[in-house]
Write an enzyme that holds these catalytic residues in place. Structure first.
Site, PDB file in Angstrom:
ATOM      1  N   HIS A 176       0.756  -1.283  -0.140  1.00  0.00           N
ATOM      2  CA  HIS A 176       0.070  -0.007   0.161  1.00  0.00           C
ATOM      3  C   HIS A 176       0.997   1.215   0.055  1.00  0.00           C
ATOM      4  O   HIS A 176       2.072   1.110   0.393  1.00  0.00           O
ATOM      5  CB  HIS A 176      -1.033   0.024   1.198  1.00  0.00           C
ATOM      6  CG  HIS A 176      -0.335   0.196   2.526  1.00  0.00           C
ATOM      7  ND1 HIS A 176      -0.008   1.401   2.917  1.00  0.00           N
ATOM      8  CD2 HIS A 176       0.263  -0.546   3.201  1.00  0.00           C
ATOM      9  CE1 HIS A 176       0.461   1.565   4.043  1.00  0.00           C
ATOM     10  NE2 HIS A 176       0.859   0.231   4.598  1.00  0.00           N
ATOM     11  N   CYS A 177       0.317   2.256  -0.536  1.00  0.00           N
ATOM     12  CA  CYS A 177       1.071   3.521  -0.528  1.00  0.00           C
ATOM     13  C   CYS A 177       0.104   4.448   0.512  1.00  0.00           C
ATOM     14  O   CYS A 177      -0.551   3.923   1.393  1.00  0.00           O
ATOM     15  CB  CYS A 177       1.056   4.084  -1.665  1.00  0.00           C
ATOM     16  SG  CYS A 177      -0.434   4.457  -2.611  1.00  0.00           S
ATOM     17  N   ALA A 178       0.214   5.870   0.334  1.00  0.00           N
ATOM     18  CA  ALA A 178      -0.482   6.766   1.092  1.00  0.00           C
ATOM     19  C   ALA A 178      -1.955   6.583   1.119  1.00  0.00           C
ATOM     20  O   ALA A 178      -2.699   6.719   2.201  1.00  0.00           O
ATOM     21  CB  ALA A 178       0.025   8.113   1.194  1.00  0.00           C
TER      22      ALA A 178
END
Length: 474
Positions: A25-27
């Site tokens: 996952h990213c932000a």
């Protein structure tokens, strides 16, 4: 929120845990590599209030959840799938295996240039501040701020030095990043970049004049002359040289005895690559880079309104494919050679596309009846106006289709208008409302007018198409 239940619903909707081969996952987004994207139950994901949008790009299926939520859902999803924590780089690598050759090439450019964007942005924005201080007629008729306040002259000179650093020593940044991407030692890549901008070499920007005057310095080695020319502000030469360096280094390590590896491998890698760079790679790729820049400038100047409008029309569809990452390399070259190019025409077009997507999304907020769509559109529309279009484009406009059509029409109108006044950027930055500071002084007004045109056209066309769509449904 019951994150465990949310994760279970997402896993069920994407075809079960057996369909997930990698996850990170990213932000704001879950980034998944799926074995078969045909198994995704899109309708089920769309029904989930927590899901702000989905899209597939670069071999990854990405689900927009939002900051603060995505990390909690990811923890639960990892438990359900039995996967350990993975980085976005690992997932990106897994996803690249599903790409075609062109997509892999674009991803390679993105991997090289994205890490150095902060340095280029900082230098470019400082250049913009310097131009605000030194441009005549911008704030005071017939004078610049520096001319009106002589005490600011050294401040402007200081800022100009800071601004130029990233572009003068650009080969060092690219050498480090590219060599690392190609599997070599990044510090050897940085050293190669230093060779290419060494003070003993003829300044790369003075090459044209020296060539005309026949005053190019050379190394004379056993009767063979090698031109002592620097590569300040170039992109293509150091990219190719970094690739050669990485391959030479990795192959030398395979055949060099371990006792001599640390001594011979760096020595031979730098010497051989440096020799090839100044004799073959540099001259050929410098010419190719100049032809590319000249060709793009010719295309922009020749096609004018029609060419810029078509580029604006196509920009958002290009973003969907991920191909827009390849523009970073082109923009970097245009900005590095700003004295000749005048700046980047790509950035203003990207800005027109972004604000048009935002305006179309805000129009959906006005006419939509679905509470979930309204909730996503309100935040996504503002985000797009500021230069971040993913939530707007993938969460609203592409789903409803008509806002996306309206947005690309608005982008075409704004881009075509700007081309009439040769609006160009002198820096990279947020391609949207904050992008004003990145625009060449003297054309800022036309940039703002272009954004207003893009927004107005996108907003009005969205309203018209939205009412037609509502009539057909009702």
């Amino acid at each position: 929120m019951n994150y465990s239940q949310i994760a279970k619903q997402i896993v069920d909707a994407i075809g079960g845990k057996e369909n997930v081969s990698a996850a990170a996952h990213c932000a704001t987004r879950l980034r998944l590599v799926l074995n078969d994207e045909e198994k995704v139950n899109q309708a089920k994901l769309d029904e989930m209030d927590i899901v702000k949008g989905t899209f597939s790009t670069g071999g990854q299926y990405q689900i927009i959840l939002g900051a603060g939520i995505v990390n909690e859902v990811y923890k639960e999803l990892s438990k359900l799938t039995g996967m350990g924590e993975m980085s976005t780089k690992e997932v990106s690598s897994a996803g690249s295996k599903k790409m075609n050759p062109l997509q892999r090439f674009v991803k390679m450019l993105s991997d090289i240039f994205v890490p150095i964007i902060p340095a280029i942005v900082a230098g470019g924005l400082l250049m913009g501040i310097n131009n605000l201080l030194t441009a005549q007629d911008l704030f005071i008729e017939g004078m610049s701020l520096v001319e009106a306040n002589p005490g600011m002259a050294d401040l402007a000179a200081l800022i100009n030095t800071f601004a130029n650093a990233a572009f003068v020593f650009l080969p060092i940044l690219i050498g480090f990043s590219a060599t690392q991407r190609f599997g070599g030692n990044p510090y050897l890549g940085a050293t190669l970049g230093m060779l290419m901008v060494h003070p003993d070499l003829l300044n790369g920007w003075g090459y044209g004049e020296a060539l005309t005057n026949g005053e190019i310095p050379v190394w004379n080695i056993f009767g063979y002359e090698i031109a002592k020319i620097g590569y300040q502000g170039t992109v293509l030469p150091v990219l190719v040289a970094s690739f050669i360096l990485a391959k030479i280094e990795t192959n030398l390590r395979k055949i060099t005895p371990s006792s001599l590896d640390n001594l011979l491998t760096p020595l031979l890698s730098i010497f051989i690559t440096g020799l090839l760079t100044f004799t073959l790679v540099g001259p050929i790729t410098r010419t190719a880079g100049n032809l590319l820049s000249d060709g793009l400038i010719w295309l922009y100047d020749t096609t004018g309104f029609i060419g810029a409008a078509l580029f604006g029309l196509a920009y958002a569809p290009i973003v969907i494919t991920g191909m827009h990452h390849s523009f970073i390399a082109v923009e970097t070259q245009l900005l590095a050679d700003i004295a000749k190019t005048g700046g980047s025409f790509i950035f203003p077009v990207a800005a027109m596309s972004n604000v048009a997507q935002g305006a179309a999304t805000l129009a959906v907020l006005l006419i939509a009846r679905d509470a979930k769509v309204k909730g996503v559109a309100s935040a996504a529309g503002i985000s797009a106006l500021l230069g971040i279009t993913e939530p707007a484009m993938f969460g609203v406009n592409l789903k409803l289709r008509y806002p996306f059509i309206a947005a690309i029409i608005g982008a075409a109108a704004g881009s075509g208008f700007m081309s009439l006044f040769h609006v160009k950027a002198i820096a990279l930055g947020a391609a949207g409302l904050p992008g004003v500071i990145s625009i060449k002084p003297g054309t800022i007004t036309f940039y703002v007018l272009g954004m207003l045109i893009s927004c107005a056209v996108a907003f009005i066309v969205t309203i018209v198409l939205g009412k037609r769509a509502a009539k057909k449904q009702g």
